[in-house]
Design a protein around this motif. Structure first.
Motif, PDB file in Angstrom:
ATOM      1  N   ILE A 259       0.833  -1.206   0.000  1.00 36.59           N
ATOM      2  CA  ILE A 259       0.000   0.000   0.000  1.00 36.59           C
ATOM      3  C   ILE A 259       0.864   1.251   0.000  1.00 36.59           C
ATOM      4  O   ILE A 259       0.598   2.217  -0.724  1.00 36.59           O
ATOM      5  CB  ILE A 259      -0.941  -0.016   1.225  1.00 36.59           C
ATOM      6  CG1 ILE A 259      -1.939  -1.177   1.108  1.00 36.59           C
ATOM      7  CG2 ILE A 259      -1.690   1.300   1.356  1.00 36.59           C
ATOM      8  CD1 ILE A 259      -2.745  -1.399   2.365  1.00 36.59           C
ATOM      9  N   THR A 262       2.250   1.894  -3.366  1.00 38.06           N
ATOM     10  CA  THR A 262       1.213   2.438  -4.240  1.00 38.06           C
ATOM     11  C   THR A 262       0.976   3.911  -3.959  1.00 38.06           C
ATOM     12  O   THR A 262       0.829   4.724  -4.883  1.00 38.06           O
ATOM     13  CB  THR A 262      -0.100   1.655  -4.062  1.00 38.06           C
ATOM     14  OG1 THR A 262       0.140   0.273  -4.339  1.00 38.06           O
ATOM     15  CG2 THR A 262      -1.178   2.177  -4.986  1.00 38.06           C
ATOM     16  N   SER A 277      -5.255   2.948  -4.681  1.00 38.17           N
ATOM     17  CA  SER A 277      -5.010   2.361  -3.365  1.00 38.17           C
ATOM     18  C   SER A 277      -6.054   1.320  -2.979  1.00 38.17           C
ATOM     19  O   SER A 277      -5.807   0.515  -2.073  1.00 38.17           O
ATOM     20  CB  SER A 277      -4.977   3.466  -2.301  1.00 38.17           C
ATOM     21  OG  SER A 277      -6.199   4.166  -2.267  1.00 38.17           O
ATOM     22  N   PRO A 280      -4.717  -2.628  -3.537  1.00 40.20           N
ATOM     23  CA  PRO A 280      -3.808  -3.215  -2.532  1.00 40.20           C
ATOM     24  C   PRO A 280      -4.462  -3.414  -1.166  1.00 40.20           C
ATOM     25  O   PRO A 280      -4.126  -4.366  -0.462  1.00 40.20           O
ATOM     26  CB  PRO A 280      -2.679  -2.171  -2.454  1.00 40.20           C
ATOM     27  CG  PRO A 280      -2.699  -1.488  -3.764  1.00 40.20           C
ATOM     28  CD  PRO A 280      -4.142  -1.445  -4.181  1.00 40.20           C
ATOM     29  N   ILE A 281      -5.378  -2.550  -0.772  1.00 40.49           N
ATOM     30  CA  ILE A 281      -6.032  -2.730   0.523  1.00 40.49           C
ATOM     31  C   ILE A 281      -6.969  -3.928   0.481  1.00 40.49           C
ATOM     32  O   ILE A 281      -7.073  -4.697   1.443  1.00 40.49           O
ATOM     33  CB  ILE A 281      -6.804  -1.449   0.910  1.00 40.49           C
ATOM     34  CG1 ILE A 281      -5.832  -0.277   1.066  1.00 40.49           C
ATOM     35  CG2 ILE A 281      -7.590  -1.655   2.201  1.00 40.49           C
ATOM     36  CD1 ILE A 281      -6.519   1.039   1.365  1.00 40.49           C
ATOM     37  N   ALA A 395      -4.246   0.954   7.239  1.00 35.76           N
ATOM     38  CA  ALA A 395      -4.261   1.310   5.816  1.00 35.76           C
ATOM     39  C   ALA A 395      -4.965   2.647   5.596  1.00 35.76           C
ATOM     40  O   ALA A 395      -4.509   3.486   4.806  1.00 35.76           O
ATOM     41  CB  ALA A 395      -4.953   0.211   5.013  1.00 35.76           C
ATOM     42  N   LEU A 399      -3.586   6.192   4.031  1.00 34.40           N
ATOM     43  CA  LEU A 399      -4.277   6.891   2.961  1.00 34.40           C
ATOM     44  C   LEU A 399      -4.577   8.336   3.357  1.00 34.40           C
ATOM     45  O   LEU A 399      -4.460   9.254   2.541  1.00 34.40           O
ATOM     46  CB  LEU A 399      -5.571   6.147   2.618  1.00 34.40           C
ATOM     47  CG  LEU A 399      -6.365   6.641   1.401  1.00 34.40           C
ATOM     48  CD1 LEU A 399      -5.494   6.656   0.157  1.00 34.40           C
ATOM     49  CD2 LEU A 399      -7.582   5.767   1.179  1.00 34.40           C
TER      50      LEU A 399
END
Length: 646
Positions: A259, A262, A277, A280-281, A395, A399
């Motif tokens: 993540i 990315t 994103s 990948p999460i 995550a 972000l």
């Protein structure tokens, strides 16, 4: 491969069962129960040549019956459904297919999430009472078998039974599944049947006087086994938990690294960042993932206090499961968590299936303001656990940091642009504006001196009158140049900043215009901006409205000064509950609205305009959803009107 080989392939047995037969303590339970059953078979077959006593009790039939019962029970509790599937593959084709699908889902879920590898000896259900009933029934069956097999040996109860050690495996199973409490309760229940054999001998038993050795041997073994098995199971569980935690940490770290990579590759576009994103999460953890970015229009110090469920948002969703299996309710659930301001963790069982829909929606905050909603959904057998919430939180925090970096980058660019614009404005003020102002003063001085000479000498008047007229035009042009220079300075500077209000901004604008143009101007205010709440007055839209009115007034004043021949200007600002309206009125010669707008070629502006003219003022107004009009005054002159809703 022969037919029998195909019949007993491992694929006919669900994976969970094969794993249950391999792992500890299930493996030891399997070995113990089958070994003790064979031991009971050997004792019964080789220790009793005669099976009919004087009471005409057929011990052979009873022994065969007990062996058959224990054999079937052993098959069921160690292999349960796979036994029927292997023996009756055609009869249970549909059921076996469903079983395989469910077991594959369970295996996939176990592999992906690293869930418990220490499976209990017996089949487990979601109902805790059903699990207790299964283990309790096994205790009863084993206890009864021990009781009725007492006559086969001496003493006719407890450890004298050939099935005594076979029945102790039920204590093993209970201690493995329920640890100390379950193991000791199972041992107590099993010992009750031993006590029953002591007090009331089983049918066919000869009279026997119990001694201390037989009593202790029949009652102490099972509690000791329960304690030892529970202790070993706890050790194994702790070890398995640590291994699962290591595996989960490794998976989480690998996913977060992915993540992070990315996010590092992302551009300055928020939408693209969310799109890149979300994969990948989601990967390997969730069947559907939804990211909702709450897009508040607010200043850092004064956020708009709108209800969260009414706030605009940017939403991205990715799913790997069809909507007929996993219905998409992400929008409604996001609105729900925004209304309640609490996370949502639910599990919806699917009728007729050994799985359900697990949902987890989290709110992520920054400075006590909800800025992001992460929603995860999956087809699972159990609800989401703390590890899923922890992963989504980490995550989502990453972000949020990336989104905040984008915001800071935008602010940095804006601050750099504002600083450069301010520098250019200062340069204009200290350079061109000052020189233009000095030129205007010199032209006025020359014009005044020429007028005095004309008045003092009639001889030179005829020669100086043309010069005075040219000097007068130069004064007018220099003032227009100074006004336009000042307009450029205002265009470069931020307008409504700090505590400056719209009324103050327009008042300062009119004062400067009057000082430069010598035209009387006046600002008329109807109402006040305090009728709006503080969040609205400090919102970005309010600042945009103020900037738009400033530009419109600026353009209208310039046009009136250069072309209208006006002797007075009045500006009216009206604060209404849902909108703001501004009128710029002059007493000039006016113009034909119809002719100015319709008789001109499509690509040409009316002759009274400068800069962007009517089109520019109208575009500024309509961009904010407002209305723009130019109206004639009954007494002569023009009204430029702009009305913009809040």
């Amino acid at each position: 491969m022969g037919q029998s080989g195909k019949f007993f392939r491992a694929s006919n047995v669900p994976r969970a069962t094969l794993r249950r037969l391999r792992v500890i303590p299930s493996y030891f339970f399997l070995v113990w129960r089958w070994s003790m059953w064979l031991y009971a078979l050997i004792v019964i077959v080789f220790s009793h040549p005669s099976y009919v006593d004087t009471n005409n009790i057929n011990y052979g039939s009873m022994a065969a019956f007990l062996l058959i019962i224990t054999f079937i029970e052993t098959l069921i509790v160690t292999l349960y459904a796979p036994v029927l599937q292997i023996l009756f593959p055609r009869l249970l084709t549909t059921a076996s297919r469903q079983t395989r699908e469910q077991e594959q889902l369970r295996h996939q879920q176990t592999d992906e999430e690293g869930e418990a590898e220490l499976l209990p000896p017996f089949a487990q259900t979601r109902n805790h009472y059903w699990n207790i009933a299964i283990y309790g029934m096994d205790v009863i069956i084993c206890g009864l078998v021990m009781y009725y097999s007492g006559p086969f040996s001496n003493p006719p109860f407890g450890l004298g039974s050939p099935f005594y050690r076979y029945g102790m495996s039920t204590v093993f199973a209970a201690a493995s599944a329920f640890r100390y409490q379950g193991g000791l309760l199972a041992a107590l229940g099993y010992d009750l049947f031993a006590l029953l054999g002591m007090v009331i001998h089983a049918p066919g038993s000869t009279s026997y006087t119990p001694n201390a050795v037989d009593i202790v041997g029949s009652l102490v073994d099972t509690p000791i086994v329960a304690i030892l098995v529970a202790y070993l199971s706890n050790l194994l569980e702790n070890y398995a938990r640590s291994k699962r935690q290591e595996r989960e940490n490794a998976r989480t770290q690998a996913a977060l690294v992915h993540i992070g990579e990315t996010l590092l590759k992302s551009t300055g576009d928020r939408n693209e960042l969310l799109q890149r994103s979300i994969g990948p999460i989601q990967r390997g953890r969730f069947d559907r993932l939804t990211i909702a970015l709450i897009e508040f229009s607010y200043d850092d110090e004064h956020p708009i206090k709108l209800p969260l469920h009414l706030a605009p948002m940017l939403t991205c969703t990715e799913t790997i499961v069809p909507t007929d299996q996993l219905p998409d309710r992400s929008s409604q659930l996001i609105q729900k968590v925004l209304r309640t301001k609490q996370k949502l963790l639910t599990f919806e069982s699917l009728e007729g299936k050994n799985q359900g829909i697990a949902r987890l929606y989290l709110l992520l905050r920054k400075d006590d303001h909800v800025q992001l909603v992460l929603g995860a959904e999956s087809l699972r057998m159990t609800p989401f656990k703390a590890q899923h919430e922890k992963f989504l939180t980490i995550a989502g925090t990453q972000l949020l940091v990336a989104l905040d970096n984008i915001r800071l980058a935008e602010q940095t660019v804006q601050l750099a642009a504002d600083a450069e614009r301010g520098r250019i404005a200062r340069e204009i003020h200290d350079g061109i504006a000052q020189l233009t102002y000095m030129l205007s003063l010199q032209a006025e001085t020359c014009e005044a001196q020429a007028q005095r000479i004309i008045e003092a000498s009639e001889e030179d008047a005829e020669l100086l009158i043309p010069l005075a007229e040219r000097l007068g035009k130069m004064v007018t042009i220099s003032k227009q140049a100074l006004w336009e220079t000042r307009n450029y300075m205002f265009s470069l500077k931020p307008l409504m900043s700090g505590t400056t209000t719209l009324t103050q901004m327009l008042g300062n604008q009119l004062s400067e215009f009057q000082a430069i143009s010598d035209l009387p101007t006046q600002l008329h205010v109807e109402g006040a901006d305090d009728i709006y709440d503080e969040p609205r007055r400090h919102s970005r839209r309010y600042a945009q409205i103020g900037t738009t009115f400033f530009r419109i007034v600026q353009e209208a004043l310039t046009n009136a000064y250069k072309h209208a021949g006006a002797t007075r200007l009045d500006v009216f600002i009206r604060y209404q509950p849902n909108r703001i309206e501004v009128d710029i009125c002059d007493d000039g010669h006016g113009f034909s609205i119809h002719g100015a707008q319709d008789s001109q070629p499509p690509n040409e502006e009316p002759h009274i305009l400068s800069g962007h003219g009517i089109r520019g003022m109208q575009e500024r107004t309509t961009e904010l959803g407002g209305q723009f009009a130019i109206l004639p005054q009954p007494t002569g002159g023009t009204i430029v009107r702009a009305s913009i809703p809040l």
